[in-house]
Design an enzyme around this catalytic site. Structure first.
Site, short mmCIF file in Angstrom:
data_model
loop_
_atom_site.label_atom_id
_atom_site.label_comp_id
_atom_site.label_asym_id
_atom_site.label_seq_id
_atom_site.Cartn_x
_atom_site.Cartn_y
_atom_site.Cartn_z
N SER A 1 5.21 -1.55 -2.63
CA SER A 1 4.97 -0.77 -1.43
C SER A 1 6.00 0.36 -1.26
O SER A 1 6.02 1.30 -2.05
CB SER A 1 4.95 -1.70 -0.22
OG SER A 1 4.44 -1.05 0.91
N LYS B 1 1.21 -1.78 -5.13
CA LYS B 1 0.63 -1.76 -3.78
C LYS B 1 0.66 -0.33 -3.27
O LYS B 1 1.68 0.17 -2.82
CB LYS B 1 1.41 -2.67 -2.82
CG LYS B 1 0.83 -2.72 -1.41
CD LYS B 1 1.58 -3.71 -0.55
CE LYS B 1 1.00 -3.76 0.87
NZ LYS B 1 1.30 -2.54 1.66
N ASP C 1 8.47 11.19 -10.42
CA ASP C 1 7.71 12.44 -10.42
C ASP C 1 8.63 13.67 -10.44
O ASP C 1 8.31 14.68 -11.07
CB ASP C 1 6.77 12.50 -9.22
CG ASP C 1 5.49 11.70 -9.44
OD1 ASP C 1 5.40 11.01 -10.47
OD2 ASP C 1 4.59 11.77 -8.57
#
Length: 404
Positions: A309, A334, A320
């Site tokens: 999460s 998740k 990224d």
């Protein structure tokens, strides 16, 4: 007789208000809404207040009143009526919270609680609840609990498959009372029963220290209200000590508040998108970091299968932007967001409301995030309460990555 009155009140609470607000007698209401109910049933539309549902509840109530052998707990029946409506969604992350359960949920993010000092996570595929961290000096450690223990029962009630927040609420309680925890430990065939005292637990979600070679180390166990300031204080302290590179440990961090993880990432990322969410209507909400701060030293982030999460929002943004190296094993996967909606009587409902995406547009739900450097934790230390630094091969690999 009083119990019976309370029971009737509990069963009818879910739909009597609708009838009264309609301003008509029940018979007239049935006639006016029957056509609408039939249309909703044909379309598969949710209709918890329709006359068909009301009539069926009345039938069940009459049968219970006539034939049920034992005393009826009216409050429990009413609570399970609401719980059942949410369980019927088939969403393992959705839940209905009673007043006590909702209060426990709020307390869990506020810096302290009265419990046993164990951090747990739940496998949403199997419903199994596992202890991932035992706090040092806690009642759980004194009772002999270890990381990796599976929670089987709490006070003689099986907990596998139950909502995790509700299980945690049952473990918590008044200070100096006890709770009976039944655990299953790897390599043992029979459950172990542990009587554990509840005590006030101060939540320290962040630990930090300097490692050899001017490497700073910060471990984040969850993302709560108190975590942001704890993290920023730790980061500032390490920088004051001459930190030249940093390891952030998110292993076994099951997540928490999106607002907290975004504030922490704002301190590390360059200016740009942190994460965005999309709801069922395609509405998009975005969180951005500003240009005020940017961590520009070598960085490694430790993750594993229990990093979920909000931890994956953190790891996904780091990956990224390419400002750090992920070390460990595949994260949990998740990629959906839940929101808790307080109800008018002090109870609450938690619903899945959106999907989240990393800055590059990746939704990792059911997939997880692959580490840049994959390293399995050595099995001989996996169940230790505190793993010595020199035996933590994942940590040692992160040090190696930073040193190189």
């Amino acid at each position: 007789m009083e119990n019976k009155k309370q029971f009737i009140k509990g069963i009818l609470a879910g739909f009597l208000l609708t009838v009264l607000l309609g301003g008509v007698a029940f018979g007239g209401y049935r006639m006016l809404t029957q056509a609408s109910d039939e249309k909703k049933a044909e379309s598969g539309e949710l209709n918890l207040t329709g006359t068909e549902v009301q009539g069926k509840l009345a039938e069940i109530q009459n049968l219970i009143e006539q034939y049920y052998l034992d005393e009826v707990d009216a409050e429990q029946v009413e609570n399970y009526l609401y719980k059942g409506a949410v369980v019927g969604l088939g969403d393992a992350y959705a839940a209905y919270y009673t007043r006590d359960e909702y209060q426990s949920l709020q307390d869990s993010t506020n810096g302290s609680y009265c419990g046993i000092g164990v951090q747990v996570t739940q496998n949403m595929s199997t419903g199994i609840i596992t202890a991932t961290k035992i706090f040092e000096g806690s009642p759980a450690e004194e009772a002999g609990m270890l990381p990796g223990d599976v929670l089987y029962q709490v006070d003689s009630q099986e907990v596998t498959g139950e909502d995790l927040t509700q299980v945690v609420s049952r473990i918590k309680g008044e200070e100096h009372t006890t709770v009976m925890i039944s655990i299953v430990r790897e390599g043992q065939s029979d459950p172990m029963d542990l009587e554990v005292e509840r005590r006030t637990i101060e939540v320290s979600t962040v630990e930090h220290r300097m490692l050899d070679g001017s490497i700073g180390y910060i471990a984040v166990s969850s993302f709560d209200d108190v975590t942001v300031n704890q993290f920023l204080d730790a980061l500032n302290d390490l920088e004051a000590q001459g930190e030249e590179s940093l390891i952030i440990d998110l292993r076994n961090n099951g997540g928490g508040l999106v607002s907290s993880v975004c504030q922490m990432l704002d301190r590390l990322l360059p200016e740009g998108l942190i994460v965005y969410t999309e709801d069922k209507y395609g509405h998009r909400e975005e969180e951005y970091s500003d240009a005020e701060n940017h961590f520009d030293k070598p960085l490694a982030v430790l993750v594993n299968g229990n990093s979920a999460s909000a931890s994956e929002i953190f790891a996904g943004a780091i990956k990224d932007y390419g400002i750090g190296t992920l070390v460990g094993t595949q994260t949990f996967g998740k990629g959906i967001v839940q929101k808790v909606y307080p109800l008018s009587d002090g109870t609450a409902v938690k619903l899945t409301v959106s999907k989240y995406y990393t800055p590059k547009g990746n939704n990792i739900h059911g997939i997880g995030i692959a580490p840049d450097v994959e390293v399995e934790l050595d099995t001989d230390v996996a169940n230790e309460v505190t793993i010595p630094e020199e035996k933590d091969n994942q940590l040692q690999k992160a040090i190696e990555v930073l040193t190189e």
